[in-house]
Motif scaffolding. Structure first.
Motif, PDB file in Angstrom:
ATOM      1  N   LEU A   1       0.828  -1.206   0.000  1.00  0.00           N
ATOM      2  CA  LEU A   1       0.000   0.000   0.000  1.00  0.00           C
ATOM      3  C   LEU A   1       0.863   1.258   0.000  1.00  0.00           C
ATOM      4  O   LEU A   1       0.465   2.295  -0.535  1.00  0.00           O
ATOM      5  CB  LEU A   1      -0.936   0.005   1.212  1.00  0.00           C
ATOM      6  CG  LEU A   1      -2.151  -0.927   1.112  1.00  0.00           C
ATOM      7  CD1 LEU A   1      -2.926  -0.934   2.417  1.00  0.00           C
ATOM      8  CD2 LEU A   1      -3.062  -0.512  -0.040  1.00  0.00           C
ATOM      9  N   GLN A   2       2.041   1.173   0.587  1.00  0.00           N
ATOM     10  CA  GLN A   2       2.957   2.310   0.566  1.00  0.00           C
ATOM     11  C   GLN A   2       3.405   2.602  -0.871  1.00  0.00           C
ATOM     12  O   GLN A   2       3.484   3.755  -1.281  1.00  0.00           O
ATOM     13  CB  GLN A   2       4.169   2.029   1.463  1.00  0.00           C
ATOM     14  CG  GLN A   2       3.806   1.896   2.938  1.00  0.00           C
ATOM     15  CD  GLN A   2       5.003   1.506   3.790  1.00  0.00           C
ATOM     16  OE1 GLN A   2       6.096   1.270   3.281  1.00  0.00           O
ATOM     17  NE2 GLN A   2       4.796   1.424   5.097  1.00  0.00           N
ATOM     18  N   GLY A   3       3.695   1.526  -1.622  1.00  0.00           N
ATOM     19  CA  GLY A   3       4.035   1.701  -3.032  1.00  0.00           C
ATOM     20  C   GLY A   3       2.843   2.143  -3.841  1.00  0.00           C
ATOM     21  O   GLY A   3       2.980   2.877  -4.823  1.00  0.00           O
ATOM     22  N   CYS A   4       1.660   1.720  -3.423  1.00  0.00           N
ATOM     23  CA  CYS A   4       0.433   2.084  -4.110  1.00  0.00           C
ATOM     24  C   CYS A   4       0.176   3.590  -4.026  1.00  0.00           C
ATOM     25  O   CYS A   4      -0.377   4.192  -4.959  1.00  0.00           O
ATOM     26  CB  CYS A   4      -0.738   1.313  -3.520  1.00  0.00           C
ATOM     27  SG  CYS A   4      -2.259   1.401  -4.478  1.00  0.00           S
ATOM     28  N   ILE A   5       0.591   4.202  -2.934  1.00  0.00           N
ATOM     29  CA  ILE A   5       0.410   5.645  -2.771  1.00  0.00           C
ATOM     30  C   ILE A   5       1.171   6.405  -3.847  1.00  0.00           C
ATOM     31  O   ILE A   5       0.647   7.351  -4.455  1.00  0.00           O
ATOM     32  CB  ILE A   5       0.879   6.087  -1.365  1.00  0.00           C
ATOM     33  CG1 ILE A   5      -0.065   5.525  -0.297  1.00  0.00           C
ATOM     34  CG2 ILE A   5       0.939   7.608  -1.275  1.00  0.00           C
ATOM     35  CD1 ILE A   5       0.399   5.786   1.116  1.00  0.00           C
ATOM     36  N   LEU A   6       2.398   5.979  -4.125  1.00  0.00           N
ATOM     37  CA  LEU A   6       3.197   6.626  -5.163  1.00  0.00           C
ATOM     38  C   LEU A   6       2.558   6.430  -6.537  1.00  0.00           C
ATOM     39  O   LEU A   6       2.524   7.352  -7.359  1.00  0.00           O
ATOM     40  CB  LEU A   6       4.623   6.067  -5.160  1.00  0.00           C
ATOM     41  CG  LEU A   6       5.600   6.691  -6.155  1.00  0.00           C
ATOM     42  CD1 LEU A   6       5.715   8.193  -5.925  1.00  0.00           C
ATOM     43  CD2 LEU A   6       6.961   6.025  -6.051  1.00  0.00           C
ATOM     44  N   THR A   7       2.033   5.234  -6.781  1.00  0.00           N
ATOM     45  CA  THR A   7       1.342   4.956  -8.032  1.00  0.00           C
ATOM     46  C   THR A   7       0.153   5.894  -8.214  1.00  0.00           C
ATOM     47  O   THR A   7      -0.055   6.466  -9.289  1.00  0.00           O
ATOM     48  CB  THR A   7       0.861   3.491  -8.066  1.00  0.00           C
ATOM     49  OG1 THR A   7       1.994   2.614  -8.017  1.00  0.00           O
ATOM     50  CG2 THR A   7       0.056   3.205  -9.325  1.00  0.00           C
ATOM     51  N   LEU A   8      -0.626   6.067  -7.166  1.00  0.00           N
ATOM     52  CA  LEU A   8      -1.796   6.934  -7.223  1.00  0.00           C
ATOM     53  C   LEU A   8      -1.395   8.402  -7.408  1.00  0.00           C
ATOM     54  O   LEU A   8      -2.065   9.143  -8.133  1.00  0.00           O
ATOM     55  CB  LEU A   8      -2.638   6.775  -5.963  1.00  0.00           C
ATOM     56  CG  LEU A   8      -3.366   5.430  -5.805  1.00  0.00           C
ATOM     57  CD1 LEU A   8      -4.028   5.334  -4.436  1.00  0.00           C
ATOM     58  CD2 LEU A   8      -4.422   5.266  -6.903  1.00  0.00           C
ATOM     59  N   GLN A   9      -0.323   8.820  -6.753  1.00  0.00           N
ATOM     60  CA  GLN A   9       0.143  10.200  -6.906  1.00  0.00           C
ATOM     61  C   GLN A   9       0.523  10.486  -8.354  1.00  0.00           C
ATOM     62  O   GLN A   9       0.141  11.525  -8.914  1.00  0.00           O
ATOM     63  CB  GLN A   9       1.340  10.454  -5.984  1.00  0.00           C
ATOM     64  CG  GLN A   9       0.988  10.536  -4.512  1.00  0.00           C
ATOM     65  CD  GLN A   9       2.212  10.676  -3.626  1.00  0.00           C
ATOM     66  OE1 GLN A   9       3.327  10.295  -4.007  1.00  0.00           O
ATOM     67  NE2 GLN A   9       2.024  11.226  -2.442  1.00  0.00           N
ATOM     68  N   LEU A  10       1.263   9.568  -8.962  1.00  0.00           N
ATOM     69  CA  LEU A  10       1.665   9.739 -10.353  1.00  0.00           C
ATOM     70  C   LEU A  10       0.442   9.725 -11.275  1.00  0.00           C
ATOM     71  O   LEU A  10       0.367  10.499 -12.232  1.00  0.00           O
ATOM     72  CB  LEU A  10       2.644   8.633 -10.759  1.00  0.00           C
ATOM     73  CG  LEU A  10       3.172   8.675 -12.192  1.00  0.00           C
ATOM     74  CD1 LEU A  10       3.888   9.993 -12.463  1.00  0.00           C
ATOM     75  CD2 LEU A  10       4.100   7.492 -12.451  1.00  0.00           C
ATOM     76  N   TYR A  11      -0.505   8.874 -10.959  1.00  0.00           N
ATOM     77  CA  TYR A  11      -1.733   8.774 -11.760  1.00  0.00           C
ATOM     78  C   TYR A  11      -2.519  10.082 -11.726  1.00  0.00           C
ATOM     79  O   TYR A  11      -2.923  10.605 -12.773  1.00  0.00           O
ATOM     80  CB  TYR A  11      -2.589   7.627 -11.219  1.00  0.00           C
ATOM     81  CG  TYR A  11      -3.822   7.341 -12.044  1.00  0.00           C
ATOM     82  CD1 TYR A  11      -3.767   6.460 -13.119  1.00  0.00           C
ATOM     83  CD2 TYR A  11      -5.029   7.951 -11.760  1.00  0.00           C
ATOM     84  CE1 TYR A  11      -4.889   6.195 -13.885  1.00  0.00           C
ATOM     85  CE2 TYR A  11      -6.155   7.696 -12.523  1.00  0.00           C
ATOM     86  CZ  TYR A  11      -6.088   6.811 -13.580  1.00  0.00           C
ATOM     87  OH  TYR A  11      -7.200   6.560 -14.344  1.00  0.00           O
ATOM     88  N   VAL A  12      -2.708  10.620 -10.533  1.00  0.00           N
ATOM     89  CA  VAL A  12      -3.492  11.849 -10.389  1.00  0.00           C
ATOM     90  C   VAL A  12      -2.787  13.022 -11.059  1.00  0.00           C
ATOM     91  O   VAL A  12      -3.422  13.821 -11.773  1.00  0.00           O
ATOM     92  CB  VAL A  12      -3.737  12.156  -8.892  1.00  0.00           C
ATOM     93  CG1 VAL A  12      -4.343  13.540  -8.725  1.00  0.00           C
ATOM     94  CG2 VAL A  12      -4.649  11.102  -8.285  1.00  0.00           C
ATOM     95  N   VAL A  13      -1.476  13.150 -10.861  1.00  0.00           N
ATOM     96  CA  VAL A  13      -0.725  14.239 -11.476  1.00  0.00           C
ATOM     97  C   VAL A  13      -0.819  14.162 -13.000  1.00  0.00           C
ATOM     98  O   VAL A  13      -1.005  15.183 -13.679  1.00  0.00           O
ATOM     99  CB  VAL A  13       0.749  14.202 -11.030  1.00  0.00           C
ATOM    100  CG1 VAL A  13       1.612  15.131 -11.890  1.00  0.00           C
ATOM    101  CG2 VAL A  13       0.863  14.599  -9.568  1.00  0.00           C
ATOM    102  N   THR A  14      -0.719  12.960 -13.532  1.00  0.00           N
ATOM    103  CA  THR A  14      -0.778  12.792 -14.988  1.00  0.00           C
ATOM    104  C   THR A  14      -2.121  13.248 -15.547  1.00  0.00           C
ATOM    105  O   THR A  14      -2.172  14.035 -16.502  1.00  0.00           O
ATOM    106  CB  THR A  14      -0.542  11.318 -15.372  1.00  0.00           C
ATOM    107  OG1 THR A  14       0.741  10.902 -14.901  1.00  0.00           O
ATOM    108  CG2 THR A  14      -0.594  11.141 -16.884  1.00  0.00           C
ATOM    109  N   LEU A  15      -3.212  12.781 -14.963  1.00  0.00           N
ATOM    110  CA  LEU A  15      -4.530  13.183 -15.459  1.00  0.00           C
ATOM    111  C   LEU A  15      -4.789  14.666 -15.229  1.00  0.00           C
ATOM    112  O   LEU A  15      -5.386  15.341 -16.081  1.00  0.00           O
ATOM    113  CB  LEU A  15      -5.626  12.357 -14.777  1.00  0.00           C
ATOM    114  CG  LEU A  15      -5.746  10.890 -15.187  1.00  0.00           C
ATOM    115  CD1 LEU A  15      -6.959  10.263 -14.519  1.00  0.00           C
ATOM    116  CD2 LEU A  15      -5.851  10.739 -16.698  1.00  0.00           C
TER     117      LEU A  15
END
Length: 213
Positions: free
Chosen positions: A12-26
């Motif tokens: 889940l800690q790695g998932c947070i970074l994934t979500l951050q990159l996803y949101v910034v991209t969109l």
């Protein structure tokens, strides 16, 4: 059970970074794509050619190669970016190029009579686009945009090549340490959950925009 909880917590800690990159991209790629699409449709020929070149480069080369260029290649010119900034810039420009072509197709699919009706109502260009053309174009482009949004969830795993500790890298670290498939199974479930949320969100948008049918 304790091991599964431990693995999930770490992932889940790695998932947070994934979500951050996803949101910034969109957050940045979608506005970029809309303005670029408008530039291609309504701008001068020179601008259309420049934007066409931008789309050709970023749609015609691998995302992985673009990641290497922005993180490693720019150092040749004395520009050093953090892994997250390099990844964000790469993903925004890459997905902006794809979204640009999607929105361009959506705008061009709107019947010319819509423009004439707006002109009859004394609307200027931006009023026409904001109130009439773009709302209808958004309805047209939602399905392909949904596909790209789903692909983005999975493409975030590529940032592992520049040392970012996103979801997949976290799973690999646990696998290397414990030689267990559990982290990959949990990572797969997390990816499926994220893509499911994306699908449900865009389906909600499609229902809200259905009145343009």
């Amino acid at each position: 059970m304790d091991y599964l909880l431990q693995v999930t917590t770490h992932l889940l800690q790695g998932c947070i970074l994934t979500l951050q990159l996803y949101v910034v991209t969109l957050l940045f790629a979608l506005p970029l794509a809309i303005f670029c699409a408008l530039g291609r449709v309504s701008g001068p020929k020179a601008l259309d050619r420049v934007l066409g070149l931008y789309g050709w480069i970023f749609r015609g080369t691998p995302l992985l190669l673009q990641l290497f260029f922005f993180y490693y290649g720019l150092t040749i010119f004395g520009i050093s970016l953090s892994p997250f900034l390099a990844a964000s810039l790469t993903f925004v420009l890459n997905y902006g190029a794809y979204f640009m072509e999607i929105f361009r197709g959506g705008i061009e699919s709107i019947d010319s009579g819509q423009y004439e009706a707006a002109k009859a109502l004394n609307m200027n260009y931006w009023q026409t686009m904001r109130r009439i053309i773009l709302p209808q174009a958004v309805r047209v482009v939602l399905p392909p945009t949904t596909n790209e949004a789903i692909t983005l969830v999975k493409d975030t795993a590529l940032v592992v090549v520049i040392g970012m500790g996103e979801l997949l890298r976290s799973a690999k670290e646990i696998f290397t340490r414990d030689f267990s498939l559990t982290p990959f199974a949990v990572a797969a479930i997390l990816y499926l959950l994220m893509t499911s949320v994306v699908i449900r969100f865009f389906r909600y948008l499609e229902r809200r925009m259905a009145y343009y049918d």
